[in-house]
Design a protein around this motif. Structure first.
Motif, PDB file in Angstrom:
ATOM      1  N   LYS A  53       0.781  -1.434   0.000  1.00  0.00           N
ATOM      2  CA  LYS A  53       0.027  -0.048   0.119  1.00  0.00           C
ATOM      3  C   LYS A  53       0.741   1.101   0.054  1.00  0.00           C
ATOM      4  CE  LYS A  53      -4.388   1.042   0.167  1.00  0.00           C
ATOM      5  NZ  LYS A  53      -5.215   0.649  -0.773  1.00  0.00           N
ATOM      6  N   LEU A  54       0.600   2.199  -0.984  1.00  0.00           N
ATOM      7  CA  LEU A  54       1.319   3.675  -0.941  1.00  0.00           C
ATOM      8  C   LEU A  54       0.861   4.443   0.265  1.00  0.00           C
ATOM      9  CD1 LEU A  54       3.033   5.651  -2.560  1.00  0.00           C
ATOM     10  CD2 LEU A  54       1.054   6.526  -3.351  1.00  0.00           C
ATOM     11  N   LEU A  55       1.567   4.743   1.051  1.00  0.00           N
ATOM     12  CA  LEU A  55       1.567   5.526   2.210  1.00  0.00           C
ATOM     13  C   LEU A  55       2.159   7.150   2.130  1.00  0.00           C
ATOM     14  CD1 LEU A  55       2.188   2.979   5.042  1.00  0.00           C
ATOM     15  CD2 LEU A  55       0.081   3.357   3.738  1.00  0.00           C
ATOM     16  N   ILE A  56       1.599   7.916   2.994  1.00  0.00           N
ATOM     17  CA  ILE A  56       2.100   9.131   3.099  1.00  0.00           C
ATOM     18  C   ILE A  56       3.637   9.328   3.477  1.00  0.00           C
ATOM     19  CG2 ILE A  56       1.560   9.664   5.429  1.00  0.00           C
ATOM     20  CD1 ILE A  56       1.110  12.018   2.525  1.00  0.00           C
ATOM     21  N   ASP A  57       4.339   8.398   4.038  1.00  0.00           N
ATOM     22  CA  ASP A  57       5.636   8.566   4.282  1.00  0.00           C
ATOM     23  C   ASP A  57       6.292   7.730   3.450  1.00  0.00           C
ATOM     24  OD1 ASP A  57       4.673   6.369   5.166  1.00  0.00           O
ATOM     25  OD2 ASP A  57       5.609   6.137   7.183  1.00  0.00           O
ATOM     26  N   ASP A  58       5.945   7.443   2.266  1.00  0.00           N
ATOM     27  CA  ASP A  58       6.477   6.599   1.384  1.00  0.00           C
ATOM     28  C   ASP A  58       7.375   7.676   0.342  1.00  0.00           C
ATOM     29  OD1 ASP A  58       6.304   3.806   1.883  1.00  0.00           O
ATOM     30  OD2 ASP A  58       4.278   4.170   0.951  1.00  0.00           O
ATOM     31  N   PRO A  59       8.523   7.431  -0.203  1.00  0.00           N
ATOM     32  CA  PRO A  59       9.100   8.528  -1.044  1.00  0.00           C
ATOM     33  C   PRO A  59       8.380   8.374  -2.157  1.00  0.00           C
ATOM     34  CG  PRO A  59      10.861   6.674  -0.230  1.00  0.00           C
ATOM     35  CD  PRO A  59       9.498   6.388   0.274  1.00  0.00           C
ATOM     36  N   VAL A  60       8.808  10.029  -2.450  1.00  0.00           N
ATOM     37  CA  VAL A  60       8.124  10.529  -3.937  1.00  0.00           C
ATOM     38  C   VAL A  60       8.970  10.750  -4.799  1.00  0.00           C
ATOM     39  CG1 VAL A  60       6.350  12.253  -4.955  1.00  0.00           C
ATOM     40  CG2 VAL A  60       5.984  11.560  -2.510  1.00  0.00           C
ATOM     41  N   ARG A  61       8.755   9.996  -6.047  1.00  0.00           N
ATOM     42  CA  ARG A  61       9.744  10.358  -7.044  1.00  0.00           C
ATOM     43  C   ARG A  61       9.653  11.763  -7.771  1.00  0.00           C
ATOM     44  NH1 ARG A  61       9.227   4.551  -9.340  1.00  0.00           N
ATOM     45  NH2 ARG A  61       7.372   4.983  -8.738  1.00  0.00           N
ATOM     46  N   PRO A  62      10.614  12.382  -7.934  1.00  0.00           N
ATOM     47  CA  PRO A  62      10.627  13.657  -8.998  1.00  0.00           C
ATOM     48  C   PRO A  62      10.577  13.081 -10.336  1.00  0.00           C
ATOM     49  CG  PRO A  62      12.886  12.975  -8.165  1.00  0.00           C
ATOM     50  CD  PRO A  62      12.364  12.044  -7.553  1.00  0.00           C
ATOM     51  N   PHE A  63       9.846  13.965 -10.911  1.00  0.00           N
ATOM     52  CA  PHE A  63       9.672  13.815 -12.439  1.00  0.00           C
ATOM     53  C   PHE A  63      10.626  14.636 -13.115  1.00  0.00           C
ATOM     54  CE2 PHE A  63       7.956  15.041 -16.530  1.00  0.00           C
ATOM     55  CZ  PHE A  63       7.697  13.711 -17.145  1.00  0.00           C
ATOM     56  N   ARG A  64      11.471  14.022 -14.225  1.00  0.00           N
ATOM     57  CA  ARG A  64      12.145  14.729 -15.183  1.00  0.00           C
ATOM     58  C   ARG A  64      11.864  14.481 -16.499  1.00  0.00           C
ATOM     59  NH1 ARG A  64      15.292  12.868 -10.759  1.00  0.00           N
ATOM     60  NH2 ARG A  64      16.341  14.316  -9.701  1.00  0.00           N
ATOM     61  N   GLU A  65      11.941  15.360 -17.454  1.00  0.00           N
ATOM     62  CA  GLU A  65      11.322  15.315 -18.778  1.00  0.00           C
ATOM     63  C   GLU A  65      12.225  14.354 -19.351  1.00  0.00           C
ATOM     64  OE1 GLU A  65       9.122  16.625 -20.129  1.00  0.00           O
ATOM     65  OE2 GLU A  65       8.229  18.193 -18.982  1.00  0.00           O
ATOM     66  N   GLU A  66      13.474  14.287 -19.226  1.00  0.00           N
ATOM     67  CA  GLU A  66      14.404  13.405 -19.711  1.00  0.00           C
ATOM     68  C   GLU A  66      14.152  11.817 -19.488  1.00  0.00           C
ATOM     69  OE1 GLU A  66      16.925  14.726 -16.094  1.00  0.00           O
ATOM     70  OE2 GLU A  66      15.445  15.641 -17.721  1.00  0.00           O
ATOM     71  N   ASN A  67      13.379  11.612 -18.531  1.00  0.00           N
ATOM     72  CA  ASN A  67      12.791  10.293 -18.226  1.00  0.00           C
ATOM     73  C   ASN A  67      11.449   9.625 -18.691  1.00  0.00           C
ATOM     74  OD1 ASN A  67      15.159   9.696 -16.854  1.00  0.00           O
ATOM     75  ND2 ASN A  67      14.281  10.523 -14.864  1.00  0.00           N
ATOM     76  N   LEU A  68      10.638  10.786 -19.520  1.00  0.00           N
ATOM     77  CA  LEU A  68       9.364  10.642 -19.969  1.00  0.00           C
ATOM     78  C   LEU A  68       9.181   9.437 -20.812  1.00  0.00           C
ATOM     79  CD1 LEU A  68       6.423  11.400 -20.166  1.00  0.00           C
ATOM     80  CD2 LEU A  68       7.125  13.050 -21.861  1.00  0.00           C
ATOM     81  N   GLN A  69       9.860   9.043 -21.823  1.00  0.00           N
ATOM     82  CA  GLN A  69       9.973   7.984 -22.713  1.00  0.00           C
ATOM     83  C   GLN A  69      10.208   6.855 -21.962  1.00  0.00           C
ATOM     84  OE1 GLN A  69       8.827   8.714 -26.087  1.00  0.00           O
ATOM     85  NE2 GLN A  69       8.153   6.520 -25.678  1.00  0.00           N
ATOM     86  N   ALA A  70      10.977   6.602 -21.136  1.00  0.00           N
ATOM     87  CA  ALA A  70      11.594   5.316 -20.298  1.00  0.00           C
ATOM     88  C   ALA A  70      10.167   5.084 -19.477  1.00  0.00           C
ATOM     89  CB  ALA A  70      12.620   5.563 -19.438  1.00  0.00           C
ATOM     90  N   ILE A  71       9.604   6.110 -18.700  1.00  0.00           N
ATOM     91  CA  ILE A  71       8.469   5.924 -17.938  1.00  0.00           C
ATOM     92  C   ILE A  71       7.324   5.337 -18.664  1.00  0.00           C
ATOM     93  CG2 ILE A  71       6.861   6.964 -16.241  1.00  0.00           C
ATOM     94  CD1 ILE A  71       8.809   9.017 -15.658  1.00  0.00           C
TER      95      ILE A  71
END
Length: 509
Positions: free
Chosen positions: A37-55
């Motif tokens: 389960k995703l919780l409030i204290d789980d790490p949040v990943r930053p989005f970067r444009e250069e990773n868009l295609q891989a995501i």
């Protein structure tokens, strides 16, 4: 929302489909490994444009990956108490307004029908992730399209042949909420998206601010009523210094949004469906977990559990709702659906043996030829499992109307809204691993309950009318040859497609 144990693809992540080497089918145990389960204290990943295609190329589809392909009806009944042979694997019960009635008139007049049906249900993975952009929050989804075709199966009087009639068509899409990212403002994004003047003459005249792109609030540090008020930037305020007015910023700074708030949905799966009678639905839901010794499991060992005997009389799953009189059932007199229907079901009822008209109201449902499935359709799912070895399963539960939290919804065309308002859709879906002849076979079972509201009781209360569909499906290669032949003739051979318009929820010709 469920999160993956492994890191995201751009950081060395996982594959689109997690299949065992040499297997064509998705392995449920492997597929569901590593979710929590995703919780409030789980790490949040930053989005970067250069990773868009891989995501996008490696978006997660969760348990929906197991649905990919075409599923068809699989008909078997291991309940020896049911002597009437099954014509098909699916069963639907349908309650509609009785001819001649209108909304708000003649309480309790309804038409009831129950039929068996066959089905083709195709799921198609949508390649690439679906990106939902929300400013500081980004959500990526794995999308799976579905197309459903259903034909009723009935005997033809005086003949040994069966009649297959199209009764339902539907299409739509499932979404698996894959990954949530934080997309903070950058110097480049601010400059690209800026839509204000570089210098505000109003700021200079009213507040004495002469800089460019005011990206933080101004505060007034002179008390109310003083002439020549003085304004400074919020960052210039000294510790403990009072201020009396705030002028909001007109721009954002690089890094804005990194401090949240962060989006944590209380669901993992959504379903959007289009039904040709004039309804569109959105259901929200999640995988139903099993908790053992303080541990949570989303893949459950063994077979789904269904009730027997009097415990099966649960109005949450009956074609008789609480608002329909409950067939005269009381806590001391519960109908056992694994026994023949009570004697009164086949009697002529009057005011003496049916005080309050509770029995006559629902007598036809219990007297139906498909009893007990006409009363509780999901018992057909139970009876299909009785002779099977199920090693594990995933249980998905969805609804258009949740008790708390995020809500789905239903939109109806004016005719449906006026005469048969569709107000709620609830769905249970079980994806199961069945062991047969030493081979693992995926099996799909579902129960869908649609609630209509029309007419009212003698006391003016609103009546809720359940329309229920249940079925068991497998891939075409995993059903017996005789059943495969029928499915191919009815759904894959153009000669079996009559072109008759869909008449769901009920048509008999």
């Amino acid at each position: 929302m469920l999160k993956r144990k492994k890191e995201s693809p751009e950081l060395g992540g996982e594959q689109l489909f997690r299949k065992m080497p040499g297997q064509n089918e998705v392995n449920l145990a492997q597929l569901m490994d590593g979710y929590s389960k995703l919780l409030i204290d789980d790490p949040v990943r930053p989005f970067r444009e250069e990773n868009l295609q891989a995501i996008e190329n490696n978006v997660d589809y969760g348990v929906l990956a197991a649905l990919d392909g075409t599923w068809v009806s699989y008909n078997v009944n291991y309940n020896k108490n049911i002597t009437q042979p099954s014509l098909a694997s699916g069963i639907h019960t349908t309650i509609m307004p009785s001819p001649g009635t209108n909304p708000g008139t003649i309480p309790g007049k309804f038409a009831f029908d129950s039929e068996e049906y066959i089905e083709k249900l195709t799921f198609s993975i949508v390649p690439g992730g679906v990106r939902n952009r929300g400013g500081a929050s980004e959500l990526f989804c794995g999308a799976v399209k579905y197309e459903q075709s259903i034909k009723s199966v009935n005997t033809v009087k005086g003949q040994e042949t069966l009649k297959y009639t199209p009764i339902h068509e539907e299409n739509g899409m499932y979404l698996w909420l894959s990954d949530v990212y934080n997309h903070a403002a950058t110097k480049e994004s601010i400059e690209r998206d800026r839509g204000i003047h570089a210098v505000s003459t109003e700021d200079a005249e009213k507040y004495g601010y002469t800089g460019e792109y005011r990206d933080e609030p101004l505060v007034r540090i002179t008390p109310d009523g003083e002439e020549n008020p003085k304004y400074i930037l919020l960052s210039q305020l000294q510790p403990g210094q009072e201020y009396y007015e705030i002028i909001p910023a007109q721009e954002i700074k690089p890094g804005a949004g990194v401090d949240g708030p962060y989006f944590i949905p209380d669901y993992s799966i959504s379903r959007s469906g289009v039904i040709p009678h004039g309804s569109t639905i959105t259901l929200l839901g999640d995988i139903v977990p099993q908790n053992i010794a303080d541990k949570t499991y989303y893949l459950i060992n063994g077979s789904p559990k269904f009730p027997y005997g009097k415990e099966a009389w649960d109005t949450n799953h009956l074609s008789i709702s609480r608002t329909m009189g409950n067939a005269g059932v009381t806590p001391d007199n519960i109908i056992d659906l694994d026994q023949p229907a009570p004697a009164w079901v086949h009697e002529t009822l009057d005011d003496k043996n049916d005080q309050g008209s509770n029995k006559i109201y629902t007598q036809r449902i219990l007297a139906d030829d498909l009893y007990p499935y006409s009363v509780r359709p999901d018992l057909r799912l139970r009876d299909t499992l009785r002779g099977q070895e199920v090693s594990n399963y995933v249980h998905v539960r969805m609804s258009s109307k949740m008790k708390t939290g995020a809500q789905g919804g239903i939109l109806n065309v004016p005719f449906v809204n006026r005469f048969v308002p569709t107000v709620e859709v609830d769905m249970n879906m079980w994806i199961e691993t069945v062991i047969e002849n030493g081979k693992e076979i995926l099996q799909l079972q579902y129960e869908q309950i649609v609630f209509f509201e029309f007419d009212f009781g003698n006391d003016g209360g609103t009546t809720s009318w359940p329309h229920i569909q249940v079925n068991t499906l497998r891939k075409l290669e995993d059903i017996p040859e005789d059943q495969r032949k029928v499915i191919e003739e009815q759904f894959f051979n153009s000669a079996g497609n009559t072109g008759t318009a869909s008449a769901c929820p009920y048509h008999k010709g």
